[in-house]
Design a protein around this motif. Sequence first.
Motif, PDB file in Angstrom:
ATOM      1  N   MET A   1       0.857  -1.207   0.000  1.00 44.98           N
ATOM      2  CA  MET A   1       0.000   0.000   0.000  1.00 44.98           C
ATOM      3  C   MET A   1       0.886   1.248   0.000  1.00 44.98           C
ATOM      4  SD  MET A   1      -2.728  -1.063   2.970  1.00 44.98           S
ATOM      5  CE  MET A   1      -1.753  -2.245   3.893  1.00 44.98           C
TER       6      MET A   1
ATOM      7  N   LYS B   1       1.039   2.003  -7.035  1.00 42.36           N
ATOM      8  CA  LYS B   1       0.637   1.090  -8.114  1.00 42.36           C
ATOM      9  C   LYS B   1      -0.351   1.743  -9.072  1.00 42.36           C
ATOM     10  CE  LYS B   1      -0.851  -1.914  -4.999  1.00 42.36           C
ATOM     11  NZ  LYS B   1      -0.387  -1.390  -3.718  1.00 42.36           N
TER      12      LYS B   1
ATOM     13  N   ASP C   1      -9.055  -2.618  -7.048  1.00 40.77           N
ATOM     14  CA  ASP C   1      -9.842  -2.014  -5.955  1.00 40.77           C
ATOM     15  C   ASP C   1     -11.051  -1.255  -6.516  1.00 40.77           C
ATOM     16  OD1 ASP C   1      -8.242  -2.977  -3.965  1.00 40.77           O
ATOM     17  OD2 ASP C   1      -7.248  -1.087  -3.507  1.00 40.77           O
TER      18      ASP C   1
ATOM     19  N   ILE D   1     -14.057  -0.183  -0.302  1.00 39.85           N
ATOM     20  CA  ILE D   1     -13.210  -1.250   0.269  1.00 39.85           C
ATOM     21  C   ILE D   1     -13.255  -1.169   1.798  1.00 39.85           C
ATOM     22  CG2 ILE D   1     -10.813  -2.088   0.500  1.00 39.85           C
ATOM     23  CD1 ILE D   1     -11.614  -2.476  -2.349  1.00 39.85           C
TER      24      ILE D   1
ATOM     25  N   ARG E   1     -11.024 -11.013   1.144  1.00 37.43           N
ATOM     26  CA  ARG E   1     -10.151 -11.749   0.209  1.00 37.43           C
ATOM     27  C   ARG E   1     -10.963 -12.579  -0.779  1.00 37.43           C
ATOM     28  NH1 ARG E   1      -6.212  -8.508   0.231  1.00 37.43           N
ATOM     29  NH2 ARG E   1      -5.188  -8.270   2.215  1.00 37.43           N
TER      30      ARG E   1
ATOM     31  N   GLY F   1      -4.553  -4.786  -5.589  1.00 42.37           N
ATOM     32  CA  GLY F   1      -4.491  -4.243  -4.237  1.00 42.37           C
ATOM     33  C   GLY F   1      -3.206  -4.789  -3.597  1.00 42.37           C
ATOM     34  N   GLY F   2      -2.779  -4.167  -2.527  1.00 39.89           N
ATOM     35  CA  GLY F   2      -1.510  -4.560  -1.912  1.00 39.89           C
ATOM     36  C   GLY F   2      -1.469  -5.987  -1.376  1.00 39.89           C
ATOM     37  N   GLY F   3      -2.660  -6.573  -1.146  1.00 41.69           N
ATOM     38  CA  GLY F   3      -2.666  -7.928  -0.597  1.00 41.69           C
ATOM     39  C   GLY F   3      -2.997  -8.990  -1.625  1.00 41.69           C
TER      40      GLY F   3
ATOM     41  N   LYS G   1      -6.905   8.174   0.219  1.00 36.27           N
ATOM     42  CA  LYS G   1      -7.488   6.824   0.228  1.00 36.27           C
ATOM     43  C   LYS G   1      -7.454   6.254   1.641  1.00 36.27           C
ATOM     44  CE  LYS G   1      -7.046   2.307  -1.985  1.00 36.27           C
ATOM     45  NZ  LYS G   1      -6.479   1.519  -3.082  1.00 36.27           N
TER      46      LYS G   1
ATOM     47  N   ARG H   1      -7.182   3.396   4.196  1.00 38.04           N
ATOM     48  CA  ARG H   1      -6.621   2.042   4.147  1.00 38.04           C
ATOM     49  C   ARG H   1      -6.812   1.364   5.509  1.00 38.04           C
ATOM     50  NH1 ARG H   1      -3.052   4.910   0.441  1.00 38.04           N
ATOM     51  NH2 ARG H   1      -2.860   3.727  -1.468  1.00 38.04           N
TER      52      ARG H   1
ATOM     53  N   LEU I   1      -6.204  -1.489   6.587  1.00 40.36           N
ATOM     54  CA  LEU I   1      -5.141  -2.355   7.103  1.00 40.36           C
ATOM     55  C   LEU I   1      -3.877  -1.559   7.441  1.00 40.36           C
ATOM     56  CD1 LEU I   1      -5.466  -5.543   4.863  1.00 40.36           C
ATOM     57  CD2 LEU I   1      -6.657  -4.944   6.969  1.00 40.36           C
TER      58      LEU I   1
ATOM     59  N   ARG J   1       5.225  -9.524   4.081  1.00 45.07           N
ATOM     60  CA  ARG J   1       4.885  -9.709   2.667  1.00 45.07           C
ATOM     61  C   ARG J   1       6.076  -9.686   1.708  1.00 45.07           C
ATOM     62  NH1 ARG J   1      -0.492  -6.011   1.936  1.00 45.07           N
ATOM     63  NH2 ARG J   1      -1.972  -7.438   2.946  1.00 45.07           N
TER      64      ARG J   1
HETATM   65  C1  S3P Z   1      -4.880  -3.935   0.877  1.00 46.46           C
HETATM   66  C2  S3P Z   1      -4.508  -2.934   0.030  1.00 46.46           C
HETATM   67  C3  S3P Z   1      -5.469  -1.977  -0.532  1.00 46.46           C
HETATM   68  C4  S3P Z   1      -6.866  -2.603  -0.607  1.00 46.46           C
HETATM   69  C5  S3P Z   1      -7.252  -3.153   0.713  1.00 46.46           C
HETATM   70  C6  S3P Z   1      -6.296  -4.208   1.247  1.00 46.46           C
HETATM   71  C7  S3P Z   1      -3.825  -4.836   1.425  1.00 46.46           C
HETATM   72  O1  S3P Z   1      -5.054  -1.571  -1.843  1.00 46.46           O
HETATM   73  O2  S3P Z   1      -6.905  -3.606  -1.569  1.00 46.46           O
HETATM   74  O3  S3P Z   1      -7.346  -2.085   1.629  1.00 46.46           O
HETATM   75  O4  S3P Z   1      -4.136  -5.932   1.913  1.00 46.46           O
HETATM   76  O5  S3P Z   1      -2.637  -4.449   1.337  1.00 46.46           O
HETATM   77  P1  S3P Z   1      -3.799  -0.547  -2.083  1.00 46.46           P
HETATM   78  O6  S3P Z   1      -2.552  -1.362  -2.040  1.00 46.46           O
HETATM   79  O7  S3P Z   1      -4.076  -0.005  -3.432  1.00 46.46           O
HETATM   80  O8  S3P Z   1      -3.867   0.463  -1.016  1.00 46.46           O
END
Ligand code: S3P
Length: 174
Positions: A13, A17, A36, A47, A60, A82-84, A121, A123, A125, A139
Amino acid sequence: MEHDIKIALTGFMGVGKSSVARHLSMMLGCERLDLDALIEACEQKKIVEIIDGGTIEDFREIETRNLKKALAESNFRILSLGGGTWTIPENRSLIKDHGLVTVWLETTFDHCWFNIVNSKKERPLARNKRAARKLFNERQEVYCLADWHFIVKPESTSYDVAKQILEEIFSCNK
Ligand code: S3P
């Protein structure tokens, strides 16, 4: 220029990206898809509402369902995850099976945190710096599995990063 390459951008995050994807799609004159954004459009929820209103496992599942939808579309060449997303084995298989080239935008936690704190944005998490740093550290070994790694320096703009990707992956000098 490589005409049939499709790429998926991954990374923590705040690494940028979506901005890099935006520049790349402009440079290439092609469509991009933001996972996202697709989730929010399809689920008719932010989200943050999905994550805060349920469990992370629910999110997920929704993410994987929408990733499948995204991959079934053929008109984009740049997909920002997304970051995950990339941390889930099923998602990695789906992305690979669809032949996308994966790109890890790699940077320091401090750089991500700076962007997270200064971004509009929300976030869920990354509300807490300690927890976000832990997630970041956990990660790294999974992001590492991406095909390409691009180091994002704090002083480089998303335009610079997109240009580097264009030159190195798409063999294109614009
Ligand atoms: C997440 C990243 C977010 C979004 C969600 C979960 C993550 O996207 O998908 O909040 O698990 O790292 P960005 O990486 O675009 O912030």
